[in-house]
Design a protein around this motif. Structure first.
Motif, short mmCIF file in Angstrom:
data_model
loop_
_atom_site.label_atom_id
_atom_site.label_comp_id
_atom_site.label_asym_id
_atom_site.label_seq_id
_atom_site.Cartn_x
_atom_site.Cartn_y
_atom_site.Cartn_z
N ARG A 282 0.84 -1.21 0.00
CA ARG A 282 0.00 0.00 0.00
C ARG A 282 0.87 1.26 0.00
NH1 ARG A 282 -2.35 -0.78 4.42
NH2 ARG A 282 -4.09 -2.01 3.61
N ALA A 283 1.92 1.27 0.80
CA ALA A 283 2.83 2.42 0.83
C ALA A 283 3.52 2.61 -0.51
CB ALA A 283 3.86 2.23 1.94
N MET A 284 3.88 1.48 -1.16
CA MET A 284 4.51 1.60 -2.49
C MET A 284 3.56 2.25 -3.49
SD MET A 284 4.35 -0.01 -5.71
CE MET A 284 3.68 -1.64 -5.37
N LEU A 285 2.27 1.90 -3.48
CA LEU A 285 1.31 2.48 -4.41
C LEU A 285 1.09 3.96 -4.12
CD1 LEU A 285 -1.41 -0.33 -4.62
CD2 LEU A 285 0.31 0.25 -6.33
N GLU A 286 1.04 4.33 -2.85
CA GLU A 286 0.82 5.73 -2.50
C GLU A 286 2.00 6.61 -2.88
OE1 GLU A 286 -0.01 5.46 1.63
OE2 GLU A 286 -2.14 4.92 1.35
N ILE A 291 0.69 6.51 -10.20
CA ILE A 291 -0.60 6.15 -9.61
C ILE A 291 -1.29 7.40 -9.12
CG2 ILE A 291 -1.75 4.82 -7.80
CD1 ILE A 291 -0.52 3.13 -10.04
N ASP A 292 -2.58 7.55 -9.46
CA ASP A 292 -3.36 8.71 -9.05
C ASP A 292 -3.80 8.52 -7.60
OD1 ASP A 292 -4.97 10.89 -8.77
OD2 ASP A 292 -6.21 10.50 -10.53
N THR A 293 -3.18 9.24 -6.69
CA THR A 293 -3.50 9.10 -5.27
C THR A 293 -4.82 9.77 -4.91
OG1 THR A 293 -2.15 11.05 -4.80
CG2 THR A 293 -1.08 8.90 -4.60
N GLY A 294 -5.38 10.54 -5.85
CA GLY A 294 -6.69 11.13 -5.61
C GLY A 294 -7.82 10.15 -5.79
N GLN A 295 -7.51 8.98 -6.36
CA GLN A 295 -8.51 7.93 -6.53
C GLN A 295 -8.34 6.87 -5.43
OE1 GLN A 295 -10.88 8.22 -8.85
NE2 GLN A 295 -9.94 10.10 -9.63
N PHE A 312 -5.37 -8.66 -2.60
CA PHE A 312 -5.68 -7.95 -3.84
C PHE A 312 -5.26 -6.49 -3.70
CE2 PHE A 312 -9.37 -7.00 -1.27
CZ PHE A 312 -9.75 -5.72 -1.64
N LEU A 313 -4.98 -5.88 -4.84
CA LEU A 313 -4.67 -4.45 -4.88
C LEU A 313 -5.58 -3.77 -5.90
CD1 LEU A 313 -2.77 -3.49 -7.58
CD2 LEU A 313 -1.15 -4.94 -6.41
N ASP A 331 5.26 -2.32 -13.98
CA ASP A 331 6.14 -1.78 -12.94
C ASP A 331 5.54 -2.01 -11.55
OD1 ASP A 331 8.52 -0.09 -12.22
OD2 ASP A 331 6.93 1.19 -11.42
N VAL A 332 4.23 -1.81 -11.41
CA VAL A 332 3.57 -2.03 -10.12
C VAL A 332 3.68 -3.50 -9.70
CG1 VAL A 332 1.31 -2.11 -8.99
CG2 VAL A 332 1.99 -0.08 -10.28
#
Length: 365
Positions: A282-286, A291-295, A312-313, A331-332
């Motif tokens: 989760r920290a990696m995605l944020e 990645i749009d952190t507004g979504q 799941f992510l 990449d994710v």
């Protein structure tokens, strides 16, 4: 006024000797040539002034007016010529009627040229200040204006020629009902195309698909009867416009983000690292720049699988480009794999544990 002027010239011509008439005709032709030169010089000056201005509407107006103005000058002088020459009295009425009809056509011709010039300027994005222009809407609007213009012109021309327009309209109303029944499919496609132009669910260049039909591809042309779609295997698909009023259409070209929704499973032996892995992913995605952190961003342990602890992510990319999206998704997923390995865990794969019973465990028969 015009008929009085014609009568006056006819009286003058009858009172003159024939040589003087031809002198007058020569003078009239001289006036024609001089006037033509003056008109050309005036419009050249107007063109230069229009080019110096920042607006493009004046360019379209002047360009549209040049040819009709020159033709109007010739027609007016031809009217005077027929009024002046007694030798043309036998064909004068027919010629004057033809000239009057030609004068009626001048204004619609000018408006037709003006619509075409404005359409061209808009499609070149000269009026849009760099903004995108919906080409389908511009073309359809210009087409509708031209059709309406020439329908009205035809009625005016018939009225000029002495045809009863009211009777024609009444007959057209009755005949229109019969034509409507005979051409209902054609009319359905026409109004379907009109609905596309008004509602704009898609435009030329959009990627569209339908969950109701085997229909997916890029819109190449929106006509009055059919819309041409180029499928991803490069085959043209011609869809009647009436179909779009009966099916659901998706327009992925207008999406704001693309979604990544993937599952990954850890081994049961890695259960003690499960919470840390989930938090790290989760920290990696944020922190990921693509990645749009507004979504919505979700990373959770979801269920106990047959051979794995299923997680799941869920997130959205900033880009909507299909190729860039897959690069971001790759990449994710690679970073998810790195996070799992950094915590001493690994991705699970289907396994089966087989317990063998010893001789002492065999039940008595």
């Amino acid at each position: 006024m015009e008929s009085q002027l014609t009568v006056a010239f006819a009286h003058v011509a009858n009172g003159l000797n024939l040589p003087w008439v031809w002198v007058a005709v020569g003078g009239l032709l001289t006036i024609v040539l001089v006037g033509q030169w003056i008109i050309g010089a005036a419009f050249n000056r107007l063109h230069r002034l229009a080019q110096q201005s920042e607006q493009q509407w004046d360019d379209a107006f002047v360009t549209a007016l040049v040819a009709p103005a020159k033709l109007a000058w010739w027609l007016l002088l031809l009217t005077l010529l027929f009024a002046l020459l007694p030798a043309l009295a036998s064909v004068r009425s027919i010629a004057l009627t033809t000239l009057h009809a030609s004068l009626v056509l001048l204004v619609p011709w000018f408006l037709h040229r003006l619509i075409a010039n404005v359409e061209e300027q808009v499609l070149l994005a000269k009026f849009a200040d760099g903004a995108s222009v919906d080409k389908a809407t511009v073309r359809s609007t210009a087409r509708l204006l031209r059709v309406a213009l020439w329908l009205v012109t035809a009625l005016m021309l018939l009225q000029t020629l002495g045809v009863s327009v009211s009777g024609l309209l009444a007959f057209g109303g009755i005949g229109g009902i019969a034509v409507g029944f005979a051409a209902k499919d054609l009319l359905a496609n026409f109004f379907g195309g009109l609905g596309i132009y008004m509602d704009r669910p898609f435009t030329i260049g959009d990627w569209v698909r339908s969950p109701d039909r085997a229909l997916e591809g890029t819109v190449e042309d929106i006509g009055w009867r059919v819309t041409r779609i180029r499928t991803f295997d490069k085959r043209p698909l011609y869809v009647p416009n009436s179909v779009f009023g009966q099916i659901v259409i998706e327009n992925p070209s207008r999406m704001l983000n693309r979604r990544i929704y993937e599952k990954f499973g850890l081994r049961y032996d890695d259960s003690r690292s499960l919470s840390a892995v989930v938090d790290a992913v989760r920290a990696m995605l944020e922190a990921h720049e693509a990645i749009d952190t507004g979504q919505t961003i979700i990373v959770n342990f979801g269920s106990f699988g047959g051979s794995s602890l299923d997680c799941f992510l869920y997130c959205h990319t900033r880009t909507t480009n299909w190729v860039e999206y897959h690069a971001v998704k790759q990449d994710v997923l690679l970073k998810v794999l790195e996070v799992v390995h950094e915590h001493g865990a690994d991705i699970a794969f289907p396994t089966r544990t087989l317990h063998m019973q010893g001789p002492d465990e065999v039940p008595n028969a």
